[in-house]
Design a protein around this motif. Structure first.
Motif, short mmCIF file in Angstrom:
data_model
loop_
_atom_site.label_atom_id
_atom_site.label_comp_id
_atom_site.label_asym_id
_atom_site.label_seq_id
_atom_site.Cartn_x
_atom_site.Cartn_y
_atom_site.Cartn_z
N GLU A 152 0.83 -1.21 0.00
CA GLU A 152 0.00 0.00 0.00
C GLU A 152 0.87 1.25 0.00
O GLU A 152 0.50 2.27 -0.60
CB GLU A 152 -0.93 -0.02 1.22
CG GLU A 152 -2.10 0.95 1.10
CD GLU A 152 -3.15 0.70 2.16
OE1 GLU A 152 -3.39 1.61 2.97
OE2 GLU A 152 -3.76 -0.39 2.15
N SER A 153 2.03 1.18 0.65
CA SER A 153 2.95 2.32 0.65
C SER A 153 3.45 2.61 -0.76
O SER A 153 3.63 3.78 -1.13
CB SER A 153 4.14 2.04 1.58
OG SER A 153 3.72 1.92 2.93
N GLU A 156 0.65 4.30 -2.51
CA GLU A 156 0.58 5.69 -2.04
C GLU A 156 1.62 6.56 -2.75
O GLU A 156 1.33 7.68 -3.18
CB GLU A 156 0.81 5.74 -0.53
CG GLU A 156 -0.24 5.05 0.31
CD GLU A 156 -1.22 6.01 0.94
OE1 GLU A 156 -1.03 7.23 0.81
OE2 GLU A 156 -2.18 5.53 1.56
N ASP A 189 -10.43 -1.51 -1.39
CA ASP A 189 -9.13 -1.10 -0.83
C ASP A 189 -8.52 0.02 -1.65
O ASP A 189 -7.98 0.98 -1.10
CB ASP A 189 -8.18 -2.30 -0.79
CG ASP A 189 -8.69 -3.44 0.05
OD1 ASP A 189 -9.19 -3.18 1.15
OD2 ASP A 189 -8.61 -4.61 -0.40
N VAL A 193 -7.46 4.00 -0.56
CA VAL A 193 -6.16 4.63 -0.80
C VAL A 193 -6.31 5.84 -1.71
O VAL A 193 -5.73 6.91 -1.46
CB VAL A 193 -5.18 3.62 -1.42
CG1 VAL A 193 -3.87 4.30 -1.81
CG2 VAL A 193 -4.91 2.47 -0.46
N ASN A 197 -5.60 10.03 -0.87
CA ASN A 197 -4.59 10.82 -1.57
C ASN A 197 -5.16 11.92 -2.45
O ASN A 197 -4.42 12.80 -2.88
CB ASN A 197 -3.71 9.90 -2.44
CG ASN A 197 -2.70 9.13 -1.63
OD1 ASN A 197 -1.61 9.60 -1.35
ND2 ASN A 197 -3.08 7.91 -1.22
N GLN A 209 -11.49 5.45 5.68
CA GLN A 209 -10.06 5.49 5.92
C GLN A 209 -9.60 4.43 6.92
O GLN A 209 -8.44 4.04 6.93
CB GLN A 209 -9.64 6.88 6.41
CG GLN A 209 -9.66 7.95 5.34
CD GLN A 209 -8.84 7.56 4.12
OE1 GLN A 209 -7.64 7.34 4.23
NE2 GLN A 209 -9.48 7.44 2.96
N ASN A 232 1.02 0.29 9.96
CA ASN A 232 1.53 1.39 9.15
C ASN A 232 2.53 2.27 9.89
O ASN A 232 2.88 3.34 9.40
CB ASN A 232 0.36 2.25 8.65
CG ASN A 232 -0.47 1.55 7.60
OD1 ASN A 232 -0.11 1.51 6.42
ND2 ASN A 232 -1.59 0.97 8.02
N LYS A 253 0.43 9.29 6.05
CA LYS A 253 -0.63 8.29 6.11
C LYS A 253 -1.04 8.03 7.56
O LYS A 253 -2.24 7.91 7.86
CB LYS A 253 -0.18 6.99 5.46
CG LYS A 253 -1.27 5.93 5.44
CD LYS A 253 -0.83 4.67 4.72
CE LYS A 253 -1.94 3.64 4.72
NZ LYS A 253 -1.54 2.39 4.04
#
Length: 270
Positions: A152-153, A156, A189, A193, A197, A209, A232, A253
């Motif tokens: 996910e990072s 992002e 999902d 995300v 953003n 979120q 996270n 995040k």
């Protein structure tokens, strides 16, 4: 040394393997040719062990042996290379390739000095190659299997790059959704995300979120917040392969997660 100074090298590419390793190897070969033509500072090469600045032994021009990454975790190499390559492929998505994408990348992730030209070489090699983004995304998904927060990072980071020119082209959004699907994320999902953003902070759905719905119980919401905060946390993400250069985005995040929980607490008087 930053992660950007460690990712280029024939040995690094060989040890990483797969399409990501092939890009690193091809870029390294191109830069060796440039060195032979006098394109590199020879004093820097001889004094620091290699054109990328890694120390090495036995005259190794990469400053590292196969299987080593200049002191970097191989997962960090995969993470950083993956973001560069997927960003380069994304730059072609709207059919309008400019230098702004690579400039934005350098600005967002603090790439400067000698590292900047090296990152640019990888970006250009990936952008010009005829192969699609799918093999690279699949290799990243395999290397970080089970580490959803790390994947996910990466997603992002790609959002940050796509939005660097102030807008998100529909083709870029579709590209990001497809990458997310390869990473194993469902559309819900991706939407979370994406909203995190792209939506103004005051318009974020705090329940989305946290990956929850408004009919969730207080206890379930508390558990979701604790889980996301743990998964996270920047220190944990770095331990699992996220380079330090991406900590700023990880902190942002975490701030979104905590802000969502604070808003829910106010609404429910928790």
């Amino acid at each position: 040394m930053s992660i950007w100074g460690k990712i280029i090298g024939g040995a690094a590419g060989f040890a990483l393997g797969g399409p990501l390793g092939a890009i690193l190897g091809a870029t390294a070969g191109h830069m060796v040719d440039k060195a032979k033509e006098g394109g590199f500072n020879q004093e820097r090469i001889s004094s620091q062990g290699g054109p990328w600045g890694q120390q090495g032994a036995g005259g190794n021009p990469w400053g590292q042996r196969a299987g080593q990454f200049g002191g970097a975790d191989p997962r960090q190499i995969a993470f950083a290379t993956g973001v560069i390559v997927l960003a380069a492929k994304m730059a072609k998505a709207d059919g309008n390739v400019t230098r702004e994408e690579i400039n934005a990348f350098k600005r967002l992730f603090h790439v400067s000095g000698p590292d900047a030209s090296q990152v640019g070489q990888i970006f250009d090699a990936a952008r010009k190659s005829s192969d699609g983004y799918e093999p690279y995304a699949r290799q990243i998904a395999q290397m970080f299997a089970g580490e959803r927060a790390v994947l996910e990072s990466i997603l992002e980071a790609l959002h940050q790059i796509a939005l660097s020119d102030g807008s998100l082209h529909p083709a870029e959004k579709e590209y990001l959704r497809k990458v997310a699907n390869i990473f194993g994320f469902a559309d819900v999902d991706f939407d979370r995300v994406h909203q995190g953003n792209t939506a103004p902070s005051g318009q974020l759905d705090p329940y989305k979120q946290l990956g929850m719905t408004r009919d969730a119980s207080n206890e379930d919401l508390k558990a979701a917040h604790r889980k996301l905060s743990r998964e996270n946390h920047p220190d944990l993400l770095m331990a699992k392969g996220m380079p330090e250069e991406f900590v700023e985005q990880a902190n942002e995040k975490m701030a979104r997660i905590n802000a969502a929980w604070d808003q829910i607490c106010k609404e429910r008087n928790i």
